[in-house]
Design a protein around this motif. Structure first.
Motif, mmCIF file in Angstrom:
data_model
loop_
_atom_site.group_PDB
_atom_site.id
_atom_site.type_symbol
_atom_site.label_atom_id
_atom_site.label_comp_id
_atom_site.label_asym_id
_atom_site.label_seq_id
_atom_site.Cartn_x
_atom_site.Cartn_y
_atom_site.Cartn_z
ATOM 1 N N SER A 96 0.836 -1.210 0.000
ATOM 2 C CA SER A 96 0.000 0.000 0.000
ATOM 3 C C SER A 96 0.865 1.252 0.000
ATOM 4 C CB SER A 96 -0.934 0.013 1.220
ATOM 5 O OG SER A 96 -1.855 -1.041 1.117
ATOM 6 N N ASP A 108 -5.830 -1.374 -4.895
ATOM 7 C CA ASP A 108 -5.223 -1.917 -3.678
ATOM 8 C C ASP A 108 -6.076 -3.059 -3.133
ATOM 9 O OD1 ASP A 108 -3.696 -2.406 -1.469
ATOM 10 O OD2 ASP A 108 -3.718 -0.347 -0.717
ATOM 11 N N GLU A 109 -5.630 -4.279 -3.345
ATOM 12 C CA GLU A 109 -6.371 -5.481 -2.936
ATOM 13 C C GLU A 109 -7.835 -5.439 -3.369
ATOM 14 O OE1 GLU A 109 -5.618 -7.384 0.823
ATOM 15 O OE2 GLU A 109 -4.355 -5.683 1.402
#
Ligand code: ADP
Ligand code: MG
Length: 230
Positions: A45, A161-162
């Motif tokens: 991140s 992000d994910e």
């Protein structure tokens, strides 16, 4: 083309210094999908946030087509985020009181193409959900809205992000297929952060992170294509 050169990021926590990213070097290309793979806490991140202008590096160079992102003023960084970057997050971050269409329209307006909002939702297979609120949608559908919202900015960088972190494996593959589709746009570099190694086969490039260090970068000339699945 976008590149990191010797990028470091450390955080001060009390009297401890946490080195979240160490000497990161890599290049991203438009029209390609890069998978960033690493266990939780490896700095994924941090890397993505620096790339997207949400955070600043402690040192190093970030070159976005000749512009040095690390040296922009706060104002410059805001316009970089606004004009170049689309974000997709694990928990969608939709505005709950707005419909799918309105969530997308807000981002589309920034780009002067609010009239295209429905078309962006159609692109992610949601033309039948325009007037639904987020709490009337499944997780996969909410993630599609969030991808449509990011695409509505016509971003040169699509940072995820994910994006499948909260989704089951079947829904995850459909989201993966949409990201591959987004990377077919020659004006967009797509980056997806994941902890899940089964996704690496879908990327054109895989960057492996551990403890803030890039362990390996692999180019994948023959990614498995999920065409037709989205
Ligand atoms: P990942 O996304 O790979 O799980 P992160 O990039 O969020 O990892 O975090 C990498 C490391 O940096 C972790 O040790 C985390 O605790 C630390 N870290 C991240 N953000 C901050 C912050 N704002 N302040 C202090 N430490 C942070
Ligand atoms: Mg993370």
């Amino acid at each position: 083309m976008i590149s990191f050169k010797n990028v470091n990021k450390s955080y001060q926590v009390g009297d401890q210094e946490v080195q979240a990213l160490s000497q990161a070097n890599f290049t991203l290309e438009k029209g390609k999908l890069t998978i960033i793979l690493g266990p939780s806490g490896s700095g994924e991140s941090t890397l993505l946030n620096i790339l997207g202008g949400m955070d600043r590096p402690t040192s190093g160079e970030i070159n976005f087509e000749g512009d040095q992102i690390g040296q922009l003023t706060d104002r410059g960084l805001t316009s970089y985020r606004r004009q170049k970057v689309g974000f997709v997050f694990q928990f969608y971050n939709l505005i709950p009181s707005l419909t799918a269409l309105e969530n997308v329209a807000i981002a589309a307006q920034l780009n002067g193409n609010a009239d295209q909002s429905a078309a962006y939702l159609e692109q992610v297979g949601l033309s039948h959900r325009l007037n639904n609120f987020p709490n009337q949608l499944s997780g996969g559908e909410m993630q599609r809205v969030s991808i449509a919202r990011a695409l509505a900015k016509q971003p040169q960088l699509l940072l995820c992000d994910e994006p499948t972190g909260a989704l089951d494996s079947k829904t995850s593959l459909k989201i993966m297929a949409l990201l591959q589709q987004a990377a077919q746009n020659p004006d967009t570099a797509v980056v997806m952060v994941t902890h899940n190694p089964t996704f690496e086969q879908y990327g054109d490039q895989v960057i492996r992170l551990k403890d803030g260090l890039i362990e390996r970068i692999d180019a994948n000339p023959t990614p498995v294509k999920l065409e037709g699945l989205a």
